[in-house]
Design a protein around this motif. Structure first.
Motif, PDB file in Angstrom:
ATOM      1  N   LYS A   1       9.661 -22.336 -12.824  1.00 35.47           N
ATOM      2  CA  LYS A   1      10.270 -21.032 -13.115  1.00 35.47           C
ATOM      3  C   LYS A   1      11.365 -20.711 -12.107  1.00 35.47           C
ATOM      4  O   LYS A   1      12.427 -20.213 -12.476  1.00 35.47           O
ATOM      5  CB  LYS A   1       9.197 -19.939 -13.105  1.00 35.47           C
ATOM      6  CG  LYS A   1       8.226 -20.058 -14.268  1.00 35.47           C
ATOM      7  CD  LYS A   1       7.087 -19.068 -14.134  1.00 35.47           C
ATOM      8  CE  LYS A   1       6.063 -19.270 -15.229  1.00 35.47           C
ATOM      9  NZ  LYS A   1       4.909 -18.376 -15.068  1.00 35.47           N
TER      10      LYS A   1
ATOM     11  N   ARG B   1      15.280 -20.479 -13.224  1.00 34.00           N
ATOM     12  CA  ARG B   1      15.999 -19.219 -13.003  1.00 34.00           C
ATOM     13  C   ARG B   1      17.252 -19.479 -12.151  1.00 34.00           C
ATOM     14  O   ARG B   1      18.317 -18.956 -12.424  1.00 34.00           O
ATOM     15  CB  ARG B   1      15.073 -18.209 -12.322  1.00 34.00           C
ATOM     16  CG  ARG B   1      15.664 -16.847 -12.095  1.00 34.00           C
ATOM     17  CD  ARG B   1      15.767 -16.007 -13.377  1.00 34.00           C
ATOM     18  NE  ARG B   1      16.992 -16.265 -14.104  1.00 34.00           N
ATOM     19  CZ  ARG B   1      17.152 -16.128 -15.424  1.00 34.00           C
ATOM     20  NH1 ARG B   1      16.165 -15.730 -16.198  1.00 34.00           N
ATOM     21  NH2 ARG B   1      18.283 -16.388 -16.003  1.00 34.00           N
TER      22      ARG B   1
ATOM     23  N   ASP C   1      20.965 -19.026 -13.584  1.00 34.10           N
ATOM     24  CA  ASP C   1      21.792 -18.036 -12.892  1.00 34.10           C
ATOM     25  C   ASP C   1      23.092 -18.642 -12.375  1.00 34.10           C
ATOM     26  O   ASP C   1      24.133 -17.966 -12.382  1.00 34.10           O
ATOM     27  CB  ASP C   1      21.025 -17.383 -11.747  1.00 34.10           C
ATOM     28  CG  ASP C   1      20.002 -16.358 -12.228  1.00 34.10           C
ATOM     29  OD1 ASP C   1      20.045 -15.974 -13.422  1.00 34.10           O
ATOM     30  OD2 ASP C   1      19.163 -15.935 -11.403  1.00 34.10           O
TER      31      ASP C   1
ATOM     32  N   TYR D   1      17.905 -20.878 -20.094  1.00 33.66           N
ATOM     33  CA  TYR D   1      16.498 -20.676 -19.745  1.00 33.66           C
ATOM     34  C   TYR D   1      15.825 -19.879 -20.853  1.00 33.66           C
ATOM     35  O   TYR D   1      15.714 -18.669 -20.798  1.00 33.66           O
ATOM     36  CB  TYR D   1      16.410 -19.975 -18.398  1.00 33.66           C
ATOM     37  CG  TYR D   1      15.026 -19.868 -17.794  1.00 33.66           C
ATOM     38  CD1 TYR D   1      13.964 -20.650 -18.241  1.00 33.66           C
ATOM     39  CD2 TYR D   1      14.791 -18.988 -16.757  1.00 33.66           C
ATOM     40  CE1 TYR D   1      12.706 -20.551 -17.672  1.00 33.66           C
ATOM     41  CE2 TYR D   1      13.539 -18.881 -16.170  1.00 33.66           C
ATOM     42  CZ  TYR D   1      12.500 -19.655 -16.636  1.00 33.66           C
ATOM     43  OH  TYR D   1      11.256 -19.556 -16.065  1.00 33.66           O
TER      44      TYR D   1
ATOM     45  N   ASN E   1      11.578 -15.927 -21.162  1.00 33.01           N
ATOM     46  CA  ASN E   1      12.993 -15.623 -20.912  1.00 33.01           C
ATOM     47  C   ASN E   1      13.749 -15.764 -22.220  1.00 33.01           C
ATOM     48  O   ASN E   1      13.409 -16.608 -23.041  1.00 33.01           O
ATOM     49  CB  ASN E   1      13.583 -16.597 -19.890  1.00 33.01           C
ATOM     50  CG  ASN E   1      13.057 -16.330 -18.512  1.00 33.01           C
ATOM     51  OD1 ASN E   1      13.416 -15.347 -17.884  1.00 33.01           O
ATOM     52  ND2 ASN E   1      12.176 -17.199 -18.046  1.00 33.01           N
TER      53      ASN E   1
ATOM     54  N   ASP F   1      20.567 -13.111 -21.845  1.00 32.27           N
ATOM     55  CA  ASP F   1      21.290 -13.274 -20.575  1.00 32.27           C
ATOM     56  C   ASP F   1      22.771 -13.556 -20.835  1.00 32.27           C
ATOM     57  O   ASP F   1      23.653 -12.981 -20.193  1.00 32.27           O
ATOM     58  CB  ASP F   1      20.698 -14.425 -19.759  1.00 32.27           C
ATOM     59  CG  ASP F   1      19.282 -14.181 -19.274  1.00 32.27           C
ATOM     60  OD1 ASP F   1      18.833 -13.015 -19.258  1.00 32.27           O
ATOM     61  OD2 ASP F   1      18.613 -15.174 -18.910  1.00 32.27           O
TER      62      ASP F   1
END
Length: 163
Positions: A32, A36, A40, A89, A94, A99
């Motif tokens: 995870k 992430r 990101d 992700y 998620n 995102d």
């Protein structure tokens, strides 16, 4: 020690279920954290590119868009390996497309999605576990939720709309 550990994915043509990272580690604290961080980094890069494009072209009234690949292979798996390997992700609760939609909205860009023409059904079984229609629905819903313009294009030439 996570700083010296990289995901092991077995290579391009391997079965994702034989990869420790995709079959097990991706759902661990380490997985995870890694996913992430990876997502990101790519979202941050996309934000910088779209911001620069918006600044450059916006003064001329030119709308910008960004292409987001419709990675429908392995969509029906828990790990969403094709998406995760690309930095989307989309597992562990998620929503990669939410995102992405937020980044596009922030920069006034249209979310241009591929694989609009591909129907679910041809590659639903192992090893593909594909569900392009569900993927397009998820991406479109994410764009709508954030008020982001959503457009699409075909990933492949279409000779037969029933295929």
């Amino acid at each position: 020690d996570w700083a010296a550990r990289f995901p092991e994915v077995k290579g391009y043509a391997s079965d994702p279920s034989s990869s420790r990272f995709l079959s097990k580690d991706i759902h661990s604290d380490y997985g995870k954290f890694f996913m992430r961080w990876y997502a990101d980094m790519l979202l941050s890069h996309g934000d910088r590119v779209l911001s620069a494009a918006s600044e450059c072209f916006g003064k001329f009234g030119i709308e910008i868009s960004g292409k987001v690949a419709g990675l429908h292979w392995l969509y029906k798996t828990k790990h969403h390996g094709a998406e995760c390997c690309a930095g989307y992700y989309n597992t562990n609760r998620n929503n990669a497309y939410a995102d992405i939609a937020q980044v596009f909205k922030r920069n006034g860009a249209t979310f241009d999605f591929t694989c609009m023409e591909i129907k679910t059904g041809r590659d639903v079984d192992h090893p593909y576990l594909s569900d392009p229609e569900a993927l397009v629905t998820q991406a479109g819903a994410a764009a709508k939720a954030f008020g982001t313009k959503f457009a699409g294009e075909n990933a492949l030439p279409v000779d037969n709309w029933e295929a």
